[in-house]
Design an enzyme around this catalytic site. Sequence first.
Site, mmCIF file in Angstrom:
data_model
loop_
_atom_site.group_PDB
_atom_site.id
_atom_site.type_symbol
_atom_site.label_atom_id
_atom_site.label_comp_id
_atom_site.label_asym_id
_atom_site.label_seq_id
_atom_site.Cartn_x
_atom_site.Cartn_y
_atom_site.Cartn_z
ATOM 1 N N LYS A 181 9.325 7.521 4.142
ATOM 2 C CA LYS A 181 9.646 6.081 4.736
ATOM 3 C C LYS A 181 11.244 6.078 4.460
ATOM 4 C CE LYS A 181 10.246 1.712 5.925
ATOM 5 N NZ LYS A 181 10.715 1.127 4.807
ATOM 6 N N ASP A 182 11.878 6.366 3.553
ATOM 7 C CA ASP A 182 13.029 6.411 3.314
ATOM 8 C C ASP A 182 13.778 7.798 3.417
ATOM 9 O OD1 ASP A 182 13.617 3.443 2.570
ATOM 10 O OD2 ASP A 182 11.923 3.998 1.644
ATOM 11 N N SER A 185 6.749 -2.125 4.494
ATOM 12 C CA SER A 185 8.033 -2.237 4.023
ATOM 13 C C SER A 185 8.111 -3.668 3.367
ATOM 14 C CB SER A 185 9.237 -2.281 4.794
ATOM 15 O OG SER A 185 10.410 -2.931 4.315
ATOM 16 N N SER A 186 8.884 -3.887 2.064
ATOM 17 C CA SER A 186 8.814 -5.191 1.258
ATOM 18 C C SER A 186 9.381 -6.106 2.154
ATOM 19 C CB SER A 186 9.662 -4.958 -0.005
ATOM 20 O OG SER A 186 9.047 -3.951 -0.701
ATOM 21 N N GLN A 236 22.919 -0.989 -5.208
ATOM 22 C CA GLN A 236 22.485 -0.488 -3.881
ATOM 23 C C GLN A 236 22.702 -1.423 -2.826
ATOM 24 O OE1 GLN A 236 18.824 1.282 -5.373
ATOM 25 N NE2 GLN A 236 18.032 0.519 -2.991
ATOM 26 N N GLU A 267 0.922 -1.216 0.046
ATOM 27 C CA GLU A 267 -0.024 0.062 -0.056
ATOM 28 C C GLU A 267 0.798 1.260 0.038
ATOM 29 O OE1 GLU A 267 -3.239 0.868 -0.294
ATOM 30 O OE2 GLU A 267 -3.723 -1.515 -0.767
ATOM 31 N N GLY A 268 1.973 1.185 0.562
ATOM 32 C CA GLY A 268 3.045 2.410 0.576
ATOM 33 C C GLY A 268 3.222 2.733 -0.829
ATOM 34 N N HIS A 269 3.750 1.922 -1.618
ATOM 35 C CA HIS A 269 3.819 1.951 -3.071
ATOM 36 C C HIS A 269 2.610 2.589 -3.948
ATOM 37 C CE1 HIS A 269 7.058 -1.172 -2.341
ATOM 38 N NE2 HIS A 269 7.732 -0.343 -2.495
HETATM 39 P P1 AMP Z 1 11.355 0.440 -2.555
HETATM 40 O O1 AMP Z 1 10.642 -0.394 -3.460
HETATM 41 O O2 AMP Z 1 11.320 0.114 -1.158
HETATM 42 O O3 AMP Z 1 12.715 0.901 -3.068
HETATM 43 O O4 AMP Z 1 10.519 1.849 -2.300
HETATM 44 C C1 AMP Z 1 10.010 2.539 -3.558
HETATM 45 C C2 AMP Z 1 9.529 3.918 -3.076
HETATM 46 O O5 AMP Z 1 8.322 3.638 -2.197
HETATM 47 C C3 AMP Z 1 10.371 4.781 -2.279
HETATM 48 O O6 AMP Z 1 10.411 5.947 -2.688
HETATM 49 C C4 AMP Z 1 9.883 4.628 -0.645
HETATM 50 O O7 AMP Z 1 10.355 5.483 -0.093
HETATM 51 C C5 AMP Z 1 8.657 4.223 -1.133
HETATM 52 N N1 AMP Z 1 7.920 3.612 0.013
HETATM 53 C C6 AMP Z 1 8.527 2.352 0.671
HETATM 54 N N2 AMP Z 1 7.595 2.127 1.588
HETATM 55 C C7 AMP Z 1 6.737 2.897 1.972
HETATM 56 C C8 AMP Z 1 5.568 3.348 2.813
HETATM 57 N N3 AMP Z 1 5.453 2.384 3.782
HETATM 58 N N4 AMP Z 1 5.066 4.509 2.705
HETATM 59 C C9 AMP Z 1 5.104 5.553 1.693
HETATM 60 N N5 AMP Z 1 6.132 5.077 1.026
HETATM 61 C C10 AMP Z 1 6.755 3.918 0.940
#
Ligand code: AMP
Length: 293
Positions: free
Chosen positions: A160-161, A196-197, A72, A37-39
């Site tokens: 989040k990051d 988080s994934s 990374q 849901e974050g993504h």
């Molecule tokens: P990632 O796939 O973990 O590299 O994340 C891709 C994007 O999704 C990055 O901009 C993260 O900051 C964002 N993201 C990851 N988890 C969340 C979350 N719980 N809420 C909002 N954005 C998120």
Amino acid sequence: MTPRIIHTVSELRTAINEQRKNGRCITFVPTMGALHEGHLSLAKAARDWQYETANDTKPNCVVASLFVNPTQFGPNEDFAKYPRTLEKDVELLSTVETEIVFVPEVETMYPPNWETYVEVGSIAEPLEGKHRPGHFRGVATVVLKLFNMVTPDVAFFGQKDFQQVCVIRKMVDDLNVPVKLIICPTIREPDGLAMSSRNRYLTPKERADALVLYKSLEKAEKLIHEEHVLDTAVIRAEMRKIIETAENTVVDYISIADPKTLVELEQVTPSRSIVLLLAVKIGTTRLIDNRVV
Ligand code: AMP
């Protein structure tokens, strides 16, 4: 809408040029997949985003990328086992009107003769930079490459990051990258755990223990706002106490810093915002979280 899946840079450029010729705004959500849901909140923000002055109602062309970026990850990190769930990800993106999903192969991003990295300066050094050497060099490099491929008008990142956002902002400013950045709030599980994934690595016991990150941020905010504690050593010690109530936790860092520079603070100044940042290993899973107070 079923998104169009694109694997090559030339196909991507043709598709984007077509949309731009049609006068559509290109909005971009870079991810490593294993979406939650974050993504999706970023993809929704990309769908709904509008220039303040715009009275044009053409829908944005939302582009998401799914790429587990090897540069990374450190040599002892989880690159090989990072979850890859392409079909499910595309299905989820289709629910939020994402039009193009860019899924490059590693060789497309990093052909054998590739050599150039983006080095971001001091903002990339503390915290994640210290515990994950080379991490932000890999992030800045892949994000700039993706920006050059997608050429978005607007790109969306999650708070989040937090340090990652600082790094990307700095890169965009320093290198005059023509993109607007929008930062979206952290989406949490109902009990407060930041989505988080990597949460899927947690055992049920660890999942319960992982709540100590959120609880320690709550406690710090309470100490500052309600009890007017300003000494950051005291606040950090209280946060650590909460984290260490869970078994098998290793604190990488607890930071109370200036949100612009990430310079560590000794005192909270009541009129100025600060950021609390955490990285904690729960068993073998490393989680991060933060809060601006
Ligand atoms: P990632 O796939 O973990 O590299 O994340 C891709 C994007 O999704 C990055 O901009 C993260 O900051 C964002 N993201 C990851 N988890 C969340 C979350 N719980 N809420 C909002 N954005 C998120």
